[in-house]
Design a protein around this motif. Structure first.
Motif, mmCIF file in Angstrom:
data_model
loop_
_atom_site.group_PDB
_atom_site.id
_atom_site.type_symbol
_atom_site.label_atom_id
_atom_site.label_comp_id
_atom_site.label_asym_id
_atom_site.label_seq_id
_atom_site.Cartn_x
_atom_site.Cartn_y
_atom_site.Cartn_z
ATOM 1 N N ARG A 52 0.769 -1.239 8.293
ATOM 2 C CA ARG A 52 1.258 -0.047 8.979
ATOM 3 C C ARG A 52 0.158 0.416 9.919
ATOM 4 N NH1 ARG A 52 2.459 3.795 4.226
ATOM 5 N NH2 ARG A 52 0.715 2.635 3.333
ATOM 6 N N HIS B 15 -5.645 -8.789 6.263
ATOM 7 C CA HIS B 15 -4.654 -8.321 5.299
ATOM 8 C C HIS B 15 -4.169 -9.476 4.422
ATOM 9 C CE1 HIS B 15 -0.480 -7.023 4.130
ATOM 10 N NE2 HIS B 15 -1.145 -5.919 3.833
ATOM 11 N N ARG B 16 -3.955 -10.633 5.063
ATOM 12 C CA ARG B 16 -3.494 -11.803 4.304
ATOM 13 C C ARG B 16 -4.597 -12.320 3.377
ATOM 14 N NH1 ARG B 16 -4.330 -16.993 4.949
ATOM 15 N NH2 ARG B 16 -5.290 -16.698 6.992
ATOM 16 N N GLY C 114 -3.030 -8.732 0.642
ATOM 17 C CA GLY C 114 -2.104 -7.627 0.876
ATOM 18 C C GLY C 114 -0.670 -7.996 0.547
ATOM 19 N N MET C 115 0.057 -7.021 -0.004
ATOM 20 C CA MET C 115 1.439 -7.271 -0.429
ATOM 21 C C MET C 115 2.460 -6.553 0.449
ATOM 22 S SD MET C 115 1.034 -9.290 -3.014
ATOM 23 C CE MET C 115 2.632 -9.248 -3.818
ATOM 24 N N GLN C 116 2.089 -5.404 1.011
ATOM 25 C CA GLN C 116 3.025 -4.639 1.812
ATOM 26 C C GLN C 116 2.794 -4.905 3.299
ATOM 27 O OE1 GLN C 116 2.892 -0.501 0.819
ATOM 28 N NE2 GLN C 116 3.595 -0.796 -1.289
ATOM 29 N N PRO C 117 3.808 -4.666 4.117
ATOM 30 C CA PRO C 117 3.626 -4.849 5.564
ATOM 31 C C PRO C 117 2.532 -3.926 6.096
ATOM 32 C CG PRO C 117 5.953 -4.640 5.012
ATOM 33 C CD PRO C 117 5.201 -4.288 3.777
ATOM 34 N N ARG D 156 -4.262 1.098 3.017
ATOM 35 C CA ARG D 156 -2.932 1.650 2.776
ATOM 36 C C ARG D 156 -2.121 0.759 1.834
ATOM 37 N NH1 ARG D 156 -1.965 2.916 9.153
ATOM 38 N NH2 ARG D 156 -3.015 4.936 9.244
ATOM 39 N N ASP D 157 -2.513 -0.510 1.784
ATOM 40 C CA ASP D 157 -1.857 -1.426 0.848
ATOM 41 C C ASP D 157 -2.438 -1.166 -0.545
ATOM 42 O OD1 ASP D 157 -1.195 -3.826 -0.704
ATOM 43 O OD2 ASP D 157 -0.536 -4.638 1.227
ATOM 44 N N PRO D 158 -1.613 -0.901 -1.544
ATOM 45 C CA PRO D 158 -2.104 -0.533 -2.880
ATOM 46 C C PRO D 158 -3.024 -1.579 -3.514
ATOM 47 C CG PRO D 158 0.253 -0.090 -2.695
ATOM 48 C CD PRO D 158 -0.133 -0.859 -1.474
#
Length: 280
Positions: A270, A260-261, A265-268, A186-188
Motif C-alpha cells: 500500500r 516486500h517479496r 510480505g503477505m499483503q499487497p 504495514r504488512d503484519p
C-alpha cells in the motif's frame, strides 16, 4: 534528449565561437582536459563529453539525469555548427556525485572555485570584468545579488512542500529509506525500521559504506531500477560556498516490491496511503 528549456535547437551567427546573439562558447582547462561551457537561458551549461572525461564516466550515466538537466544545442566549432549534448549545472553536480575517481573531488572544487565564479563575475561571456567601467561592474554585482536572493526566496517557499506526501512518494516516484521501512511495516508479517532496512539493503548487495562512512548505492542496483540516488547539497553558513553532500539513498517502487517479496510480505503493498510526517 531535448533542447534546453526555452532554447532553439540551432543558432545564427558565425565566427568567434558564437552560437547565437549573446551566447558564446568559453573553454576552461582542467589539467590537459578542456571543459567547454555555454550560457543557455542565463545559466551555464557544459558540453557533456568534456564533463564525462575527467570523471571517468560514459554516456550511460546520463540516464540518471532529469530531462531538464540535459539537452542538445547547436554549437559552433572549427568544423562549423554541430549538434552537441550539453548538461546543466545541476546535472554536472549529479555526475560528480556518481564518479568513483579520486580526481572527482578536485574537479568539483575547480568547478565551484574557478569555473563558476569566472562565469558569474560578469553574468555572461561577452566581456571580462577588466574591460567594464566601475558603474557597469556595480550594476552587474547588484543584479547577481538580486538573482541570488530570488533563488533563496523560491527555495524558502518550496521547502514546506518537502513535507507533503506528493513529494515523498507517488506511483512514479521513489522513497527515502525511512519511508520505505514504514510502507513495508504495514504488512503484519514485516517489522523493519530505517536502520534495519539499511542493513537489509547492504546484505542484498544494493548499497555499501563509502570512505566517509555514509551509505552509497551500487551502480548495479541503480541500473536494475531498485534504488536511486538523490543529489544533495547545502551552502556553507560562513562562506556561502556550495557544499556537495553525500547523495541520499532512495528506494524505487520496483525495489520496494522486491523487498516486500524478499521479506516475506503477505499483503499487497500500500504505497499510496499517507505517511505520518514529522512537523516542519
Amino acid at each position: 534528449m531535448t533542447h534546453p528549456p526555452g532554447q532553439p535547437g540551432g543558432g545564427g551567427g558565425s565566427g568567434g565561437g558564437t552560437t547565437g546573439p549573446g551566447r558564446e562558447i568559453q573553454t576552461f582547462q582542467f589539467g590537459d582536459l578542456p571543459l567547454r561551457t555555454v550560457m543557455v537561458g542565463g545559466e551555464p551549461w557544459f558540453v557533456t563529453a568534456d564533463a564525462l572525461a575527467p570523471l571517468g564516466l560514459n554516456r550511460s550515466s546520463l540516464a540518471a539525469l532529469d530531462d531538464d538537466e540535459k539537452g542538445v544545442q547547436s554549437l559552433y566549432t572549427l568544423g562549423g555548427y554541430q549538434q552537441m549534448s550539453i548538461i546543466s549545472e545541476a546535472g554536472l553536480y549529479s555526475l560528480i556525485l556518481r564518479s568513483r575517481k579520486p580526481e572527482a573531488k578536485a574537479f568539483k572544487r575547480w568547478i565551484t572555485h574557478d569555473v563558476l565564479p569566472a562565469i558569474r563575475r560578469t553574468g555572461s561571456y561577452t566581456a571580462p570584468a577588466a574591460d567594464l567601467d566601475e558603474l557597469e561592474v556595480a550594476r552587474r554585482y547588484v543584479l547577481a545579488l538580486e538573482a541570488k536572493k530570488a533563488i533563496e526566496a523560491e527555495l524558502a517557499i518550496a521547502a514546506p512542500k518537502a513535507h507533503s506526501w506528493d513529494t515523498l512518494a507517488s506511483g512514479d516516484g521513489d522513497f527515502s529509506v525511512g519511508d520505505a521501512a514504514k510502507i513495508l511495516s504495514r504488512d503484519p508479517v514485516i517489522a523493519v525500521g530505517e536502520r534495519r532496512l539499511f542493513t537489509v539493503l547492504s546484505d542484498h548487495g544494493w548499497i555499501y559504506r563509502g570512505g566517509d562512512g555514509r551509505w552509497r548505492v551500487y551502480q548495479s542496483a541503480i541500473e536494475a531500477g531498485r534504488l536511486s540516488e538523490l543529489p544533495s547539497s547545502h551552502y556553507h553558513p560562513r562562506t556561502g560556498e556550495l557544499v556537495l553532500d553525500p547523495p541520499q539513498v532512495r528506494v524505487t517502487p520496483k525495489g520496494l516490491a522486491e523487498l516486500h517479496r524478499r521479506l516475506g510480505g503477505m499483503q499487497p503493498l500500500r504505497m499510496h496511503e499517507q505517511i505520518a510526517l514529522p512537523a516542519p
